[in-house]
Enzyme design. Structure first.
Site, short mmCIF file in Angstrom:
data_model
loop_
_atom_site.label_atom_id
_atom_site.label_comp_id
_atom_site.label_asym_id
_atom_site.label_seq_id
_atom_site.Cartn_x
_atom_site.Cartn_y
_atom_site.Cartn_z
N ARG A 1 -6.17 -25.45 45.14
CA ARG A 1 -4.78 -25.73 45.51
C ARG A 1 -4.51 -25.38 46.97
O ARG A 1 -5.27 -24.65 47.60
CB ARG A 1 -3.83 -24.87 44.67
N ASP B 1 9.57 -6.58 61.86
CA ASP B 1 9.46 -7.83 62.62
C ASP B 1 8.77 -7.66 63.98
O ASP B 1 8.34 -8.64 64.57
CB ASP B 1 10.85 -8.44 62.85
N ASN C 1 17.00 -4.44 67.12
CA ASN C 1 17.76 -4.96 68.26
C ASN C 1 19.26 -4.73 68.15
O ASN C 1 19.91 -4.32 69.11
CB ASN C 1 17.49 -6.46 68.40
N GLY C 2 19.82 -5.00 66.97
CA GLY C 2 21.26 -4.83 66.77
C GLY C 2 21.68 -3.38 66.95
O GLY C 2 22.70 -3.08 67.58
N MET D 1 8.24 -12.55 56.11
CA MET D 1 9.51 -12.29 56.80
C MET D 1 9.41 -12.50 58.31
O MET D 1 8.33 -12.40 58.89
CB MET D 1 10.00 -10.88 56.51
N ARG E 1 1.30 -24.58 45.61
CA ARG E 1 2.08 -23.50 44.99
C ARG E 1 2.66 -22.63 46.10
O ARG E 1 2.04 -22.47 47.14
CB ARG E 1 1.22 -22.62 44.08
N GLU F 1 9.50 -17.03 57.67
CA GLU F 1 10.73 -17.50 57.02
C GLU F 1 11.65 -18.26 57.98
O GLU F 1 12.49 -19.05 57.54
CB GLU F 1 11.49 -16.33 56.39
N ARG G 1 8.94 -4.68 52.96
CA ARG G 1 9.66 -3.59 53.61
C ARG G 1 9.59 -2.27 52.84
O ARG G 1 10.09 -1.26 53.30
CB ARG G 1 11.14 -3.98 53.77
N GLU H 1 26.26 -2.08 59.35
CA GLU H 1 27.56 -1.88 60.02
C GLU H 1 27.42 -2.06 61.54
O GLU H 1 26.57 -1.45 62.17
CB GLU H 1 28.05 -0.46 59.72
#
Ligand code: F6P
Length: 346
Positions: free
Chosen positions: A174, A139, A115-116, A181, A261, A234, A270, A80
Site C-alpha cells: 500500500r 515545531d 513564537n506567540g 504536526m 491508508r 499538517e 507532544r 491566553e
C-alpha cells in the site's frame, strides 16, 4: 517595578502548546536561581492566565525535584494572549499582569514558550517588566535560535511511528500517508521523514504537485518497490475540513489506483517523557536563563547558535517564524538520494 540591582524574586510560566522538556526547563531555571543565586521562585499556573489572575505557587527547591523526566508541565499552560482584545474580552489584562508583578514584588518573569509567547513577553517588556524568554516547541520554528526543546522528542516519536508503517505497508503493498504536526514549519516532517526513510515528504514551505507525487509512486512500483511512505506536514496546501493526509491519500488512490491508508499522528507527538537530548537542552536553557537574570540581561530570549548559548533581543523574535528554506542542505542531500518533495516530476 523593582529597580534593585540584584534580582531576588522571579516568576516562571509556561505558555502555548505543551511539549516534552517543559519541566526540565522549569527545573533548570528554578534550581539554578535558588541554589546558585539565592533567589525566590514562583510558578504561575496556566500560562499568562496565572499572571492575570495572580494564580501562582511557590517553587521551593524540593518542589523541583523529581520532575526532570516528566512530560507536560507542572504549571499547566494556556493559549491566553493578554494583549489580544478578544470580542467581549477583558481589555485590562496587561494592567492586571503589571499589578500582579508589582504586588508579588517580582524582579523578573521567565516566559517559556513559542513564537506567540515570545511576542507577548516582548510586549510585557515594553510595559516595563523585566522578562527573559526560553524557546520551546515541537515545531522547532522559533526565530533566533537553532533549536527548541521538544523537537528532538517529537522527532523520535514520529520516526518510530513511520518505522512501524513500513512493515504493514510492505505486507499489503500500500501507499501509507502519515500526517505530522507543523502548521507553518515542516521541520518535524522533514527530520522524522528522513530518519524514518520516507519516500515522499511534503512540507508547508515547498509547493508540491499531486501529479508529481503520483509519478514518483508509480516509478517506485515499476522499480519493484511495491509500497511507499508519504510523510506530510499538517500545514501543506489542502482544502479546509479534511486532513492533509486524507486529501493527499485520496488523490493518490484516484490517480494511481493503488490502495492508500492514512495515519494522523496528532497529539501523541507532544506527549510523554523528553528524550535525553531535550532534557539536556531544556536544562541548559533554564540554567542560562537564571544567569541572564543574575546579570540583569533582560528583554532577551536565550538561544543556541552553533551549539553555543547566547541571547537574542525579544524585540527581534516577536512575530517571526523560523521556516525550512528550500536551500536547506538536508533537502538537497535527500533529493540526491531519490527522496521526493513533490516537485521533481513536472
Ligand atoms: O505545539 C505546536 C503545535 O503542536 C502545532 O504543530 C499544532 O498545529 C498545534 O500546536 C496544535 O496545538 P493545539 O491544538 O494545542 O492548539
Amino acid at each position: 517595578m523593582s529597580n534593585s540591582t540584584k534580582p531576588k524574586r522571579i516568576g516562571i510560566l509556561t505558555a502555548g502548546g505543551d511539549c516534552p522538556g517543559l519541566n526540565a526547563a522549569i527545573r533548570g531555571v528554578g534550581k539554578t536561581a535558588i541554589v546558585e543565586y539565592g533567589m525566590e521562585v514562583l510558578g504561575f499556573n496556566a500560562g499568562y492566565s496565572g499572571l492575570i489572575n495572580g494564580d501562582y505557587i511557590e517553587l521551593k527547591e524540593s518542589a523541583l525535584s523529581g520532575i526532570l523526566t516528566l512530560g507536560g508541565t507542572i504549571l499547566g499552560t494556556s493559549r491566553e494572549k493578554p494583549f489580544k482584545m478578544a470580542k467581549n474580552g477583558d481589555p485590562h489584562k496587561p494592567e492586571k499582569i503589571k499589578q500582579t508583578y508589582k504586588d508579588l514584588e517580582l524582579d523578573c518573569l521567565v516566559c517559556i514558550g513559542g513564537n506567540g509567547t515570545m511576542k507577548t513577553a516582548n510586549m510585557l517588556g515594553k510595559e516595563g517588566l523585566n522578562v527573559v524568554g526560553i524557546p520551546k516547541t515541537i515545531d522547532n520554528d522559533v526565530w533566533g535560535t537553532d533549536v527548541t526543546f521538544g523537537f528532538d522528542s517529537a522527532v523520535q516519536i514520529a520516526t518510530e511511528s513511520i518505522d512501524r508503517l513500513h512493515t504493514t505497508a510492505n505486507s499489503h503493498q500500500r501507499v501509507m500517508i502519515i500526517e505530522i504536526m507543523g502548521h507553518h514549519a515542516g521541520w518535524l516532517a522533514l527530520y522524522s521523514g528522513l530518519a524514518g526513510g520516507g519516500d515522499i515528504i511534503l512540507l508547508p514551505e515547498l509547493d508540491y504537485n499531486i501529479r508529481s507525487v503520483c509519478k514518483k509512486i508509480e516509478a517506485r512500483y515499476e522499480d519493484n518497490k511495491p509500497y511507499s511512505i508519504v510523510v506530510v506536514a499538517e500545514g501543506i496546501d489542502h482544502p479546509k475540513g479534511v486532513s492533509a493526509a486524507s486529501h493527499v491519500g485520496k488523490a493518490i488512490q484516484t490517480y494511481t489506483g493503488i490502495e492508500t491508508r492514512e495515519t494522523v499522528l496528532g497529539y501523541i507527538q507532544r506527549g510523554g517523557s523528553p528524550t535525553p537530548m531535550d532534557r539536556i537542552l531544556a536544562t541548559r536553557y533554564g540554567a542560562f536563563a537564571a544567569k541572564c537574570i543574575a546579570d540583569e540581561n533582560f528583554g532577551t530570549m536565550v538561544a543556541i547558535k552553533n551549539n553555543e548559548l547566547t541571547t537574542v533581543p525579544l524585540e527581534e523574535v516577536g512575530g517571526k517564524l523560523r521556516l525550512v528554506d528550500e536551500d536547506f542542505p538536508l533537502i538537497d542531500k535527500a533529493r540526491k538520494m531519490g527522496v521526493s518533495f513533490g516537485d521533481e516530476y513536472l
